[in-house]
Design a protein around this motif. Structure first.
Motif, PDB file in Angstrom:
ATOM      1  N   GLU A   1       0.840  -1.211   0.000  1.00 33.81           N
ATOM      2  CA  GLU A   1       0.000   0.000   0.000  1.00 33.81           C
ATOM      3  C   GLU A   1       0.870   1.254   0.000  1.00 33.81           C
ATOM      4  OE1 GLU A   1      -3.349   0.108  -0.336  1.00 33.81           O
ATOM      5  OE2 GLU A   1      -3.414  -2.070  -0.404  1.00 33.81           O
TER       6      GLU A   1
ATOM      7  N   ILE B   1      -9.910   0.084  -2.006  1.00 35.58           N
ATOM      8  CA  ILE B   1     -10.557  -1.237  -1.975  1.00 35.58           C
ATOM      9  C   ILE B   1     -11.369  -1.435  -3.251  1.00 35.58           C
ATOM     10  CG2 ILE B   1     -12.159  -2.732  -0.726  1.00 35.58           C
ATOM     11  CD1 ILE B   1     -11.345  -1.208   1.836  1.00 35.58           C
TER      12      ILE B   1
ATOM     13  N   GLU C   1      -9.224  -2.466  -6.120  1.00 37.68           N
ATOM     14  CA  GLU C   1      -8.879  -3.899  -6.122  1.00 37.68           C
ATOM     15  C   GLU C   1     -10.031  -4.703  -6.747  1.00 37.68           C
ATOM     16  OE1 GLU C   1      -6.072  -5.450  -4.860  1.00 37.68           O
ATOM     17  OE2 GLU C   1      -5.227  -4.144  -3.332  1.00 37.68           O
TER      18      GLU C   1
ATOM     19  N   LYS D   1      -5.826  -4.042   4.178  1.00 35.17           N
ATOM     20  CA  LYS D   1      -6.265  -2.946   3.325  1.00 35.17           C
ATOM     21  C   LYS D   1      -6.579  -1.676   4.117  1.00 35.17           C
ATOM     22  CE  LYS D   1      -6.728  -2.573  -0.406  1.00 35.17           C
ATOM     23  NZ  LYS D   1      -5.699  -2.131  -1.371  1.00 35.17           N
TER      24      LYS D   1
END
Lengths: 369, 238
Positions: free
Chosen positions: A15, A197, A200, A223
């Motif tokens: 991240e 998110i 993804e 996440k």
């Protein structure tokens, strides 16, 4: 529930690498809160200034002269003139004055001595909020002059028992920066984490994560935790700018900032997770965040006092985690140690956090399954 | 660790109003290369997702097993590698960073990771591109990287959903060599494909059409059964 440190480490590394490599993301995370802090600190102020005051009294009146001097020194008034003979209404109509303080026939001195004669104040109330504040300023100045000259005006015609505590100069910056620590951080966390998110899901990498040996809990924490850290950094950054640049007081403790910051960052991330479970694209995540943020900010007490919101809508404020966080930061930073208020706000914030996190966990788990 | 096998029993999957799979029963024996073949919309991807555990069957069950007996679905998940039709990667992370991220997800020790990463880079011929971001790879290399991420965990069951779609012939050949290189005693390969030449290279082919399993056997046995000279004729004859 299996949560492995190495998996979370992997998510943290990924991240942060992705954030550092994306200039737009970096801009959104750090620059926007800074810009907001500077804007609210310098430009967007609800403080009423540049008021033109006229005092209708004999020029020889010492009280009138004191009122003029104090008004000019306060910084709220642009002009404060004494007129002996003038029509107060035409002064306002001709925009020579925004407020006119009219001495009774026998003068300010006699009125303050007796405490019975009305001291009239005319205020241009085309902007009601501004008029209210001007009214307050004038009352404060008259009260100060009266007290200085030894008059007892406690039962007088004007309410003179008002005092301003904790933010003596009614400085908007000191009032706004603690609120911004919540507002800016909440916006960034909600939008950035929600979109990360959704990204993804949109690009299909979520499918890869789900089919990997990772557990749902690991994916969820992996996440969100990096953004939790980012949230605390933003809170610290705004506080630093507020204290170092704008000179706001800091009367509380850092651990209180940490506890309050941690709780509201957690609630923001839980909302982001909930939104991400019902959307499938980044655009939808952005829309979902905005739908939450608009009422969330308006009903947080950042701009409008919660006490002024009608009862029908006030319950929405009580469900809003931002409200408790804003109240806590303002109290911690401006007042210092009101521990009863601090823990009471933390308690409700924790209750909301637990509910939001439970919903987020269940939703996230059932979506992935 | 021995390869994983899968037994599918009467699986039906409803997606909205569509019956994507209807009573599919078949066996994917361990250690073999299985092909799931069928036209577009036959239910190949749905069956793949059911095998990975991403979708739960509306009816029927999926059992995993190995030479020692039954394996639970939770255990199988940790030993299954899934390569989706669109192998989505993170465009801003390099090939090496992808493998490192998946190393953490698979909880691999550093030593094992280093040797496997080297082996995969060598096998794919991607060593020179280890620092290149995934977003800047060619189509074939992108797929190879996706496959490397899956193979890093040495899955006992490797599920590949149309791995060669949109890949040039040379890269297709390389991908096949990579897959065959890893199939065997320790890995069962199940791949779906619309290419008949690829289907013929599998040791067992499962023919799906309209969500129904038409037949499952070796390519030669299927050609004999459908009385065709070319494998593709099985569909043309229909």
């Amino acid at each position: 529930m299996k949560i492995r440190r190495i998996v979370l480490q992997g998510f943290f590394k990924k991240e942060f690498t992705q954030i550092v490599r994306d200039p737009k993301m970096l801009f959104a995370i750090f620059f926007i809160p800074l810009i907001q802090t500077v804007m609210f600190g310098l430009a967007l102020t609800s403080e009423v200034k540049n008021v033109e005051l006229a005092v209708l009294a004999k020029p020889s009146s010492r009280v009138a002269r004191d009122i003029r001097a104090r008004a000019q020194a306060s910084g709220w008034f642009k002009v404060a003139d004494i007129f002996e003979h003038a029509d107060p209404v035409s002064l306002i109509e001709s925009r020579r004055a925004e407020a006119v303080l009219i001495a009774p026939k026998e003068g300010f001195e006699k009125a303050l001595e007796r405490g019975s004669e009305p001291v009239q104040l005319l205020v241009n109330a085309t902007n009601a909020q501004r008029a209210q504040q001007v009214n307050g300023y004038v009352q404060q100045i008259v009260a100060e002059v009266a007290a200085q000259r030894g008059y007892d005006v406690s039962s007088g015609v004007i309410q003179l028992d008002e005092r301003v505590l904790f933010n003596h100069n009614l400085d908007t910056t000191s009032y706004m920066i603690p609120a911004l620590m919540v507002m800016s951080t909440f916006i960034v966390l909600l939008v950035v984490c929600g979109m990360a998110i959704a990204k993804e899901k949109e690009t299909g990498t979520m499918e890869k994560l789900i089919s990997s040996p990772c557990t749902v809990e690991e994916i969820m924490l992996g996440k969100t935790l990096p953004y939790f850290v980012i949230g605390l950094v933003i809170v610290g950054l705004i506080l630093f700018v507020g204290v170092a640049w704008f000179g706001i007081p800091f009367r509380g403790s850092l651990w209180q900032v940490g506890v309050n910051g941690g709780l509201f960052a957690l609630s923001a991330l839980a909302v982001a997770l909930i939104i991400s479970t019902v959307v499938s694209t980044q655009q939808q995540a952005m829309m979902g965040s905005m739908l939450y943020l608009l009422p969330g900010i308006l009903l947080s007490g950042v701009f409008f006092p919660v006490a002024n919101i009608p009862g029908v809508f006030r319950w929405m404020c009580y469900l809003n985690p931002m409200m408790y966080s804003v109240a806590n930061f303002r109290a911690v930073i401006l007042k210092g140690g009101d521990m009863g208020l601090f823990w009471s706000n933390c308690f409700w914030l924790t209750v909301i956090c637990v509910v939001l996190c439970t919903c987020a966990y269940k939703n996230f788990k059932s979506t992935l399954n | 660790m021995p390869a994983l096998g899968v037994r599918v029993e009467g699986v039906t999957k409803r997606l909205g109003h569509t019956l994507a799979l209807q009573g599919v029963s078949t066996v994917f024996e361990p250690g073999r290369v299985h092909g799931i073949v069928g036209p577009n919309g036959a239910g190949k991807t749905t069956l793949m997702r059911v095998l990975t555990g991403l979708l739960k069957p509306t009816q029927g069950e999926v059992f995993y097993y190995d030479a020692q007996g039954d394996v639970s679905a939770a255990q199988a998940k940790g030993q299954t590698g899934y390569f989706p039709q669109e192998p989505s990667l993170y465009p801003d992370l390099s090939c090496r960073e992808h493998l490192e991220f998946f190393r953490d997800l698979y909880d691999l020790p550093s030593q094992a990771f280093e040797s496997r990463a080297k082996e995969l880079f060598d096998a794919t011929g991607m060593s020179a591109f280890s620092g290149r971001p995934a977003g800047k790879l060619s189509g074939g290399m992108y797929k190879k990287l996706g496959l490397m991420c899956v193979l890093l965990n040495r899955p006992r069951l490797l599920l590949l959903d149309e791995p060669t779609v949109g890949v040039d012939p040379v890269s297709r050949q390389e991908l096949w060599e990579l897959v065959y290189g890893f199939a065997g005693q320790e890995t069962t390969v199940v791949l779906s494909t619309s290419y008949m030449d690829e289907a013929q290279r599998c040791s067992k082919v499962h023919i799906l059409d309209g969500g129904v399993l038409k037949a499952a056997d070796t390519p030669q046995a299927l050609m004999r059964r459908f009385e065709v000279m070319q494998f593709a004729d099985i569909f043309l004859k229909k």
